[in-house]
Write an enzyme that holds these catalytic residues in place. Structure first.
Site, PDB file in Angstrom:
ATOM      1  N   GLY A  81       2.399  -2.603   5.414  1.00 20.94           N
ATOM      2  CA  GLY A  81       1.438  -1.989   4.503  1.00 20.94           C
ATOM      3  C   GLY A  81       0.054  -1.959   5.124  1.00 20.94           C
ATOM      4  O   GLY A  81      -0.292  -2.802   5.960  1.00 20.94           O
ATOM      5  N   ARG A 182      10.044  10.894  -3.467  1.00 21.22           N
ATOM      6  CA  ARG A 182       9.386  12.199  -3.575  1.00 21.22           C
ATOM      7  C   ARG A 182      10.382  13.344  -3.450  1.00 21.22           C
ATOM      8  O   ARG A 182      10.178  14.430  -3.973  1.00 21.22           O
ATOM      9  CB  ARG A 182       8.301  12.329  -2.501  1.00 21.22           C
ATOM     10  CG  ARG A 182       7.030  11.535  -2.813  1.00 21.22           C
ATOM     11  CD  ARG A 182       5.944  11.867  -1.824  1.00 21.22           C
ATOM     12  NE  ARG A 182       6.268  11.413  -0.491  1.00 21.22           N
ATOM     13  CZ  ARG A 182       5.816  10.287   0.043  1.00 21.22           C
ATOM     14  NH1 ARG A 182       5.009   9.506  -0.662  1.00 21.22           N
ATOM     15  NH2 ARG A 182       6.143   9.930   1.270  1.00 21.22           N
ATOM     16  N   HIS A 289       4.858 -14.352  -1.290  1.00 22.69           N
ATOM     17  CA  HIS A 289       4.777 -13.196  -0.381  1.00 22.69           C
ATOM     18  C   HIS A 289       5.409 -13.529   0.980  1.00 22.69           C
ATOM     19  O   HIS A 289       4.761 -13.488   2.027  1.00 22.69           O
ATOM     20  CB  HIS A 289       3.336 -12.743  -0.200  1.00 22.69           C
ATOM     21  CG  HIS A 289       3.238 -11.296   0.212  1.00 22.69           C
ATOM     22  ND1 HIS A 289       2.177 -10.484  -0.147  1.00 22.69           N
ATOM     23  CD2 HIS A 289       4.062 -10.513   0.948  1.00 22.69           C
ATOM     24  CE1 HIS A 289       2.356  -9.275   0.352  1.00 22.69           C
ATOM     25  NE2 HIS A 289       3.492  -9.272   1.032  1.00 22.69           N
TER      26      HIS A 289
END
Length: 324
Positions: A81, A182, A289
């Protein structure tokens, strides 16, 4: 005598040595003194005169941080990211950005599976029950959780990690896979997965797994309305970014029994404050995380991050470059 090598900053002192050694062959390496990372003010000052910076997702790099970084040519982040980077400002300054996709796909998918099973089978809750003296004897309903077999699993943002999770779930005899993206993806649909919209996925799934990137379009994609539309027996798993979910709304639906459970590797802020309501919920599994926290994966991430910086110095293409 001052070094003739250009200077690179490492934003913490515990990056894997595989990457640090590579950088030392080409650069003067300035390492921040702490494993807790560098503050914004200290980072702003430390970037002065640096050719590159080796950073991580905890380092927010924006216009204020870059105001003294006139010599900076490359930002290499040890992460897939890059929402911690102000790409618009970075592009204006003609700084290149490297990152580490692909290499952490399997590690994150494995962790997603572990978190899914730990949440659905109430592993942490069961462990706590032993220490609290709640395990009195075998009981037919004690710590029961829902089955993956015969269930509907929805994967939000079915990219590389989402596809790997789907493939790992196939042996569990899931009845139906739904996914959002998408566009339709043949590599996903060859497994029988059905492309649908986010609202239908939230309503119909027994397990909702978030593996989407954080963008302006996906910020709080899982909002209060969608959380309340989920089955009360559903389980939500997030191993992507905490900001995909309206965290206050999630706390409410978990506390009120409108959602069976949640497993979170990501949340906000990070680290999560010890007084967070999330930590008080038995039906919420929180881990810090660690999606890519596999020894071999982190070593390779560090190597790629270093090599991205070296390649810019040598006027070569990066291994992985963020398009700006």
């Amino acid at each position: 005598m001052a070094s003739s090598k250009p200077s690179v900053l490492l934003t913490r002192n515990d990056y894997p040595e595989e990457g640090v050694k590579l950088l030392r062959e080409h650069f003067q390496v300035d390492t921040w003194k702490s494993a807790l990372g560098i503050s914004k003010e200290e980072l702003t000052s430390a970037l002065n005169g640096k050719f590159g910076v080796f950073c991580s997702l905890s380092d927010k790099i924006d216009a204020d941080v870059l105001k003294n970084a006139s010599d900076l040519k490359v930002i290499a982040t040890m992460s897939v990211g890059y929402d911690h980077l102000d790409l618009k400002e970075i592009k204006q300054r003609k700084i290149r950005v490297g990152y580490t996709p692909n290499v952490l796909t399997e590690a994150t998918a494995e962790l997603t599976m572990a978190l899914l099973l730990a949440t659905s089978r109430r592993i942490l809750e069961s462990h706590k029950a032993i220490h609290k003296g709640e395990w009195k004897s075998w009981a037919p309903n004690f710590m029961c959780g829902p089955a993956l077999q015969g269930s509907t699993v929805g994967i939000v943002g079915c990219g590389r990690i989402g596809l790997s999770v789907l493939e790992k779930l196939i042996p569990f005899k899931v009845s139906k896979f739904l996914y959002t993206s998408r566009s339709k993806k043949p590599e996903v649909e060859k497994h029988g997965a059905i492309h649908t919209d986010i609202d239908a996925l939230c309503r119909e799934s027994d397990f909702i797994i978030l593996t989407s990137a954080l963008t302006p379009d996906t910020h709080q994609l899982i909002n209060r309305i969608r959380l309340e539309s989920m089955k009360s027996t559903a389980i939500l798993i997030n191993t992507s970014r905490g900001q995909l979910v309206d965290q206050d709304a999630l706390i409410d639906v978990l506390r009120d029994g409108k959602l069976r459970g949640a497993g979170l590797d990501v949340m906000y802020p990070e680290p999560l404050p010890l007084d967070s309501p999330l930590l008080k919920l038995d039906n919420c599994v929180i881990i810090p995380h660690i999606g890519s926290a596999q020894i071999e994966t982190r070593q390779e991430m560090a190597r790629i991050t270093a090599q991205n910086i070296i390649n810019v110095f040598q006027n070569k293409p990066m291994i992985y470059e963020v398009p700006l």
